[in-house]
Structures are given as structure tokens and as C-alpha cells.
Write an enzyme that holds these catalytic residues in place. Structure first.
Site, PDB file in Angstrom:
ATOM      1  N   GLU A 117      50.373  50.512 -49.035  1.00 49.93           N
ATOM      2  CA  GLU A 117      50.889  51.432 -50.331  1.00 49.93           C
ATOM      3  C   GLU A 117      50.091  50.861 -51.464  1.00 49.93           C
ATOM      4  O   GLU A 117      49.179  50.033 -51.278  1.00 49.93           O
ATOM      5  CB  GLU A 117      52.537  51.015 -50.322  1.00 49.93           C
ATOM      6  CG  GLU A 117      52.671  49.275 -50.717  1.00 49.93           C
ATOM      7  CD  GLU A 117      53.910  49.062 -50.611  1.00 49.93           C
ATOM      8  OE1 GLU A 117      55.030  49.861 -50.933  1.00 49.93           O
ATOM      9  OE2 GLU A 117      54.213  47.747 -50.110  1.00 49.93           O
TER      10      GLU A 117
ATOM     11  N   LYS B 152      62.936  44.478 -51.382  1.00 52.01           N
ATOM     12  CA  LYS B 152      62.441  44.578 -52.830  1.00 52.01           C
ATOM     13  C   LYS B 152      62.628  43.120 -53.357  1.00 52.01           C
ATOM     14  O   LYS B 152      63.564  42.998 -54.220  1.00 52.01           O
ATOM     15  CB  LYS B 152      62.998  45.665 -53.424  1.00 52.01           C
ATOM     16  CG  LYS B 152      62.197  45.965 -54.831  1.00 52.01           C
ATOM     17  CD  LYS B 152      62.472  47.562 -55.165  1.00 52.01           C
ATOM     18  CE  LYS B 152      61.846  47.807 -56.660  1.00 52.01           C
ATOM     19  NZ  LYS B 152      60.695  47.906 -56.718  1.00 52.01           N
TER      20      LYS B 152
ATOM     21  N   LEU C  10      57.249  49.055 -49.005  1.00 48.93           N
ATOM     22  CA  LEU C  10      58.603  49.268 -49.632  1.00 48.93           C
ATOM     23  C   LEU C  10      58.890  50.577 -49.020  1.00 48.93           C
ATOM     24  O   LEU C  10      58.137  51.693 -49.622  1.00 48.93           O
ATOM     25  CB  LEU C  10      58.547  48.978 -51.160  1.00 48.93           C
ATOM     26  CG  LEU C  10      59.670  49.121 -51.774  1.00 48.93           C
ATOM     27  CD1 LEU C  10      60.541  48.000 -51.767  1.00 48.93           C
ATOM     28  CD2 LEU C  10      59.717  49.397 -53.325  1.00 48.93           C
TER      29      LEU C  10
ATOM     30  N   HIS D   3      64.824  23.313 -51.425  1.00 47.60           N
ATOM     31  CA  HIS D   3      64.280  24.542 -50.593  1.00 47.60           C
ATOM     32  C   HIS D   3      65.500  24.729 -49.632  1.00 47.60           C
ATOM     33  O   HIS D   3      65.423  25.945 -49.342  1.00 47.60           O
ATOM     34  CB  HIS D   3      63.327  24.075 -49.677  1.00 47.60           C
ATOM     35  CG  HIS D   3      61.768  23.795 -50.361  1.00 47.60           C
ATOM     36  ND1 HIS D   3      61.673  23.070 -51.475  1.00 47.60           N
ATOM     37  CD2 HIS D   3      60.822  24.693 -50.212  1.00 47.60           C
ATOM     38  CE1 HIS D   3      60.224  23.224 -51.694  1.00 47.60           C
ATOM     39  NE2 HIS D   3      59.858  24.153 -51.135  1.00 47.60           N
TER      40      HIS D   3
ATOM     41  N   ARG E 112      69.253  50.635 -51.482  1.00 45.25           N
ATOM     42  CA  ARG E 112      68.059  49.668 -51.208  1.00 45.25           C
ATOM     43  C   ARG E 112      68.389  48.237 -51.708  1.00 45.25           C
ATOM     44  O   ARG E 112      68.084  47.234 -51.032  1.00 45.25           O
ATOM     45  CB  ARG E 112      66.697  50.295 -51.850  1.00 45.25           C
ATOM     46  CG  ARG E 112      65.698  49.521 -51.365  1.00 45.25           C
ATOM     47  CD  ARG E 112      64.495  50.200 -51.881  1.00 45.25           C
ATOM     48  NE  ARG E 112      64.399  50.569 -53.401  1.00 45.25           N
ATOM     49  CZ  ARG E 112      63.285  51.037 -54.050  1.00 45.25           C
ATOM     50  NH1 ARG E 112      62.277  51.499 -53.333  1.00 45.25           N
ATOM     51  NH2 ARG E 112      63.311  50.836 -55.244  1.00 45.25           N
TER      52      ARG E 112
HETATM   53  N1  PLP Z   1      55.722  50.085 -53.455  1.00 43.26           N
HETATM   54  C1  PLP Z   1      55.746  49.212 -54.241  1.00 43.26           C
HETATM   55  C2  PLP Z   1      55.324  47.789 -54.027  1.00 43.26           C
HETATM   56  C3  PLP Z   1      56.652  49.064 -55.428  1.00 43.26           C
HETATM   57  O1  PLP Z   1      56.689  47.857 -56.419  1.00 43.26           O
HETATM   58  C4  PLP Z   1      57.000  50.092 -55.806  1.00 43.26           C
HETATM   59  C5  PLP Z   1      58.065  50.409 -57.070  1.00 43.26           C
HETATM   60  O2  PLP Z   1      58.227  49.485 -57.964  1.00 43.26           O
HETATM   61  C6  PLP Z   1      57.038  51.496 -54.903  1.00 43.26           C
HETATM   62  C7  PLP Z   1      56.454  51.380 -53.780  1.00 43.26           C
HETATM   63  C8  PLP Z   1      57.648  52.631 -55.520  1.00 43.26           C
HETATM   64  O3  PLP Z   1      59.007  52.422 -54.951  1.00 43.26           O
HETATM   65  P1  PLP Z   1      60.148  53.419 -55.935  1.00 43.26           P
HETATM   66  O4  PLP Z   1      59.829  55.091 -55.798  1.00 43.26           O
HETATM   67  O5  PLP Z   1      61.616  53.351 -55.265  1.00 43.26           O
HETATM   68  O6  PLP Z   1      59.913  53.199 -57.526  1.00 43.26           O
END
Ligand code: PLP
Length: 288
Positions: free
Chosen positions: A180, A146, A204, A101, A52
Site C-alpha cells: 500500500e 491501525k 490496512l 513493558h 475498524r
Molecule cells: N493505508 C495506510 C497505511 C493508511 O495510513 C491509510 C489512512 O490513513 C490508508 C491506507 C487509507 O485508509 P482509509 O481509506 O481508511 O483512510
């Protein structure tokens, strides 16, 4: 056990680690990150986190990072810290330039790693479940990357905590579907079927989420990955959150309304048990 940092290969106590003020991560949020958990010294689902990270770097065009070296540094730092149950934070910024920028060419990324003790989730929360509230998702359109641009996430979480909730579950205003949590992915059980939104640009792609979907399939639980209307979430028999730190955590109160019977559901408990069993096996095989 010392909590340590490694900045571009140099190890030091976290309090001594420094980054120049013109780092683009500081000035523009021009950086990506990962959070990896170690159980008894075993880096859990590490390959998936590194994949990722590569995806995030590629998507925003940060070049010149040798991921094999980063991987080796993570392992070295974890070992040197001597911390078994650790949280590894990994951030790669585009690098340092006079503020502009325009993304400059030939810039050297900064690689920052820290290893700390895991902030443990109180065990009783897995029995009682937690409260969540619903908030509008005000983030940008590429939530699958991320990046460290987390201001909407932290403001949402702050608002949730102000209202006495553990997490903010975010809802897309345009179509009323759940995306989420502020730092977690969301699952629901509706008519016995496990439901979660698809891993498109709106969420994510959580490493824990992906693992839980695989676990559910192995456990013979029917899974339906499709947009999840918030109305469906409100009527679900079970709701739970997933994340590297919390693993699988039941939501028993949503916006002051009980979820199902108001206790952590059977599918949630079953998946969490199976999850911990997989962790146990992974530790055992890494020690063998
Ligand atoms: N969604 C968001 C916005 C996050 O910041 C995170 C983890 O920090 C997750 C989902 C969960 O991801 P993971 O299972 O890879 O920790």
C-alpha cells in the site's frame, strides 16, 4: 470555527489538551486511532471507521472502551466546533502507568478526539495526477491494525517528498508485491481490470478502499483482488491511491516513468465522479 479537542469527555481548545507523560501511547505507541472525514457536517462512512476501531482495539486487547460513548462524543464535538468540512482524529491509548513493558491489568484507556478543518487536497491534483515512488515496506507484520506506530510510514513519506513525489508506494521485499502507500491504499488498472492487493495482515483495510471496490462493482468494472506484483504496477494503464483525505487520486508518474499515457485514467476519473456523487447523496439524505 474553533478547532476542538475532547479528552475523556472534556472539551477544550486543542492547544490546551494534555496527556500525562506516562501514557503508554506516548511511551510505547500502545494505542490505536482513526481518521474520519465530515462533509458538510455529515460523518462519511462513520460506521465503518467505528467497526475498524473496534477491530484494532480487540486485536491489541485494549478493554473497557464504551464505543457508543465515543461515537456520541465525536458527534457532539463536531457539532460544537461548527466545522462542516472536518477531519476527526480519534485516538485511544491503553492508558497511564509507571513505565513497564508488561501490560498492567485494570488500566483505564485515554480517549482523545480532535476536530479540525480538512487540509484540502488541491483540486488541480485530481486533473494532473501525482508522482509516486517505490520503497521497501519495512513495517511489522500486522499492518491491518491501525496503531499509532507510524514511524516507518512517516519516514517513507518523508523520503518520497524529498524526491518530489506525493506518495511512497511500498513493496514487500520477500515477493516483490505492492502492499500500500505510506498513508493510502493502491489500485491499478491492468488490461481494463481493476487490481488491488487483498486486505490481509499486510495492509490496512482502508475504508475508502472497501468503498471503491463496491463502487467499481456497481459501475460494472471488473475487480480482481489478488497480490499485485510491482512489475504489473509498472506496466498498468492506470494507477490510483485511495484514502479518507484524498478520496481517489490518480498517479501519473511512477519512479519517473509515465503511467499509461501520463494523464489521469478514465476508470480513475469515473470512480472519483461516482464517489463524489455518493458523498453528495449522503449529505443530502442526512440533511433531509
Ligand atoms: N493505508 C495506510 C497505511 C493508511 O495510513 C491509510 C489512512 O490513513 C490508508 C491506507 C487509507 O485508509 P482509509 O481509506 O481508511 O483512510
Amino acid at each position: 470555527m474553533p478547532e476542538l479537542a475532547c479528552v475523556n469527555g472534556q472539551v477544550m481548545p486543542i492547544s490546551e489538551a494534555k496527556i500525562p507523560i506516562e501514557d503508554r501511547g506516548l511511551q510505547f505507541g500502545d494505542s490505536v486511532y482513526e481518521v474520519v472525514r465530515a462533509y458538510s457536517g455529515h460523518l462519511w462512512l462513520f460506521d465503518r471507521h467505528m467497526q475498524r476501531l473496534k477491530m484494532s482495539l480487540d486485536e491489541i486487547g485494549i478493554e473497557g472502551v464504551k464505543l457508543e460513548e465515543v461515537e456520541a462524543q465525536v458527534k457532539m464535538l463536531l457539532k460544537r466546533s461548527g466545522i462542516g468540512d472536518a477531519i476527526v482524529y480519534l485516538q485511544i491509548t491503553r492508558g497511564v502507568t509507571p513505565r513497564s513493558h508488561v501490560i498492567p491489568r485494570n488500566i483505564t484507556p485515554n480517549v482523545i478526539i480532535t476536530v479540525r478543518h480538512v487540509p484540502q487536497t488541491p483540486e488541480e491534483l485530481y486533473t494532473t495526477g501525482v508522482k509516486a515512488v517505490l520503497l521497501n515496506d519495512t513495517r511489522w507484520a500486522r499492518r491491518d491494525i491501525k496503531t499509532t506506530n507510524l514511524l516507518p510510514n512517516i519516514l517513507a513519506l518523508n523520503e518520497a517528498r524529498r524526491r518530489g513525489a506525493f506518495e511512497a508506494i511500498l513493496v514487500e521485499q520477500a515477493d516483490g508485491t505492492v502492499t500500500e502507500g505510506s498513508h493510502t491504499n493502491v489500485f491499478a488498472v491492468v488490461n481494463g481490470v481493476l487490481r488491488t492487493p487483498p486486505a490481509d495482515h499486510r495492509i490496512l483495510p482502508g475504508v475508502t478502499r472497501e468503498f471503491v471496490i463496491e463502487l467499481a462493482a456497481r459501475e460494472g468494472i471488473e475487480v480482481n483482488i489478488a497480490p499485485l506484483p510491482v512489475t504489473e504496477l509498472m506496466e498498468a494503464e492506470e494507477v490510483f491511491l485511495t484514502g479518507t483525505l484524498i478520496e481517489i487520486l490518480g498517479v501519473t508518474v511512477l519512479e519517473n516513468k509515465m503511467v499509461g499515457s501520463g494523464t489521469v485514467g478514465t476508470i480513475t476519473k469515473r470512480l472519483h465522479r461516482a464517489f463524489r456523487e455518493e458523498v453528495r447523496k449522503a449529505i443530502e439524505s442526512s440533511e433531509a
